[in-house]
Design a protein around this motif. Structure first.
Motif, PDB file in Angstrom:
ATOM      1  N   VAL A  81      -0.566  63.549 -91.964  1.00 30.10           N
ATOM      2  CA  VAL A  81      -0.663  62.334 -91.154  1.00 30.10           C
ATOM      3  C   VAL A  81      -1.338  61.192 -91.906  1.00 30.10           C
ATOM      4  CG1 VAL A  81      -0.609  63.470 -88.914  1.00 30.10           C
ATOM      5  CG2 VAL A  81      -2.798  63.128 -90.055  1.00 30.10           C
ATOM      6  N   ASP A  84      -3.161  57.662 -90.528  1.00 31.46           N
ATOM      7  CA  ASP A  84      -2.735  57.275 -89.182  1.00 31.46           C
ATOM      8  C   ASP A  84      -3.576  57.902 -88.071  1.00 31.46           C
ATOM      9  OD1 ASP A  84      -0.797  55.803 -90.429  1.00 31.46           O
ATOM     10  OD2 ASP A  84       0.847  57.185 -89.976  1.00 31.46           O
ATOM     11  N   GLU A  85      -3.921  59.159 -88.197  1.00 29.71           N
ATOM     12  CA  GLU A  85      -4.666  59.845 -87.137  1.00 29.71           C
ATOM     13  C   GLU A  85      -6.055  59.240 -86.943  1.00 29.71           C
ATOM     14  OE1 GLU A  85      -6.699  64.054 -86.996  1.00 29.71           O
ATOM     15  OE2 GLU A  85      -4.536  64.280 -86.618  1.00 29.71           O
ATOM     16  N   ALA A  87      -7.015  56.266 -87.945  1.00 29.97           N
ATOM     17  CA  ALA A  87      -6.831  54.869 -87.538  1.00 29.97           C
ATOM     18  C   ALA A  87      -6.595  54.786 -86.034  1.00 29.97           C
ATOM     19  CB  ALA A  87      -5.671  54.234 -88.293  1.00 29.97           C
ATOM     20  N   GLU A  88      -5.789  55.686 -85.499  1.00 28.13           N
ATOM     21  CA  GLU A  88      -5.519  55.686 -84.058  1.00 28.13           C
ATOM     22  C   GLU A  88      -6.787  55.952 -83.255  1.00 28.13           C
ATOM     23  OE1 GLU A  88      -2.684  57.855 -80.718  1.00 28.13           O
ATOM     24  OE2 GLU A  88      -2.324  58.230 -82.851  1.00 28.13           O
ATOM     25  N   LEU A 101      -5.290  49.081 -92.912  1.00 35.29           N
ATOM     26  CA  LEU A 101      -5.359  49.994 -94.048  1.00 35.29           C
ATOM     27  C   LEU A 101      -5.390  49.119 -95.290  1.00 35.29           C
ATOM     28  CD1 LEU A 101      -5.231  52.874 -95.229  1.00 35.29           C
ATOM     29  CD2 LEU A 101      -2.728  52.681 -95.156  1.00 35.29           C
TER      30      LEU A 101
END
Length: 166
Positions: A81, A84-85, A87-88, A101
């Protein structure tokens, strides 16, 4: 979605000033009003236009005492991932206004707003730094905003100094 040159011009115009009317945009681009409206509706539907916003110069509002901080975050990306993980998890916090990013010496740039420096510091120490993937953070508090999204915030008076030549 493939966009035409006129589509790009339309997006640039409304990005610069979202208050432009459909009629004004049609005149500026020499395109019928109904075509402009159809394009705008399509751009919203396709999530190309994400939101219409106002840019507020909060330094002019005496009753507003909020602070803004930019936080550099180093993280360990997870296999499969990437970033993304984490960041979410970060962008779901209501204090987080933006998250990018980055390339360079840190991975994520997080813009946070709070009522006070202590509130931002608590967010960083209690919530952000405690996330599993976060290795380190560096917090920078915004002292003054000169320009944002292409808009200059300074009220500039003409230079009234005398010209002196040797």
């Amino acid at each position: 979605m493939k966009l035409s040159h006129k589509d790009i011009e339309l997006l640039q115009l409304i990005e610069k000033d979202a208050n432009l009317s459909v009629s004004t945009l049609a005149k500026m681009l020499n395109v019928p009003e109904d075509e402009i409206q159809e394009k705008l509706d399509l751009f919203v539907k396709e999530n190309i236009i994400v939101q219409y916003t106002a840019l507020v110069n909060w330094s002019k509002v005496k009753e507003h005492n909020g602070v803004t901080a930019i936080i550099e975050v180093k993280v360990t990306p997870k296999r499969g991932v990437g970033f993304d993980e984490i960041a979410e998890r970060i962008y779901k916090y209501p204090e987080v206004q933006s998250l990018y990013l980055m390339s360079g010496s840190y991975d994520l740039a997080v813009t946070v707003e709070g009522k006070s420096m202590n509130e931002v510091a608590s967010f960083v120490s209690d919530r952000l730094s405690t996330l599993d993937s976060v290795l380190s953070t560096t917090t920078h508090f915004q002292l003054k905003k000169y320009k944002h999204d292409g808009t200059i915030f300074e009220d500039r008076d003409d230079d009234h100094r005398m010209v002196v030549t040797p």
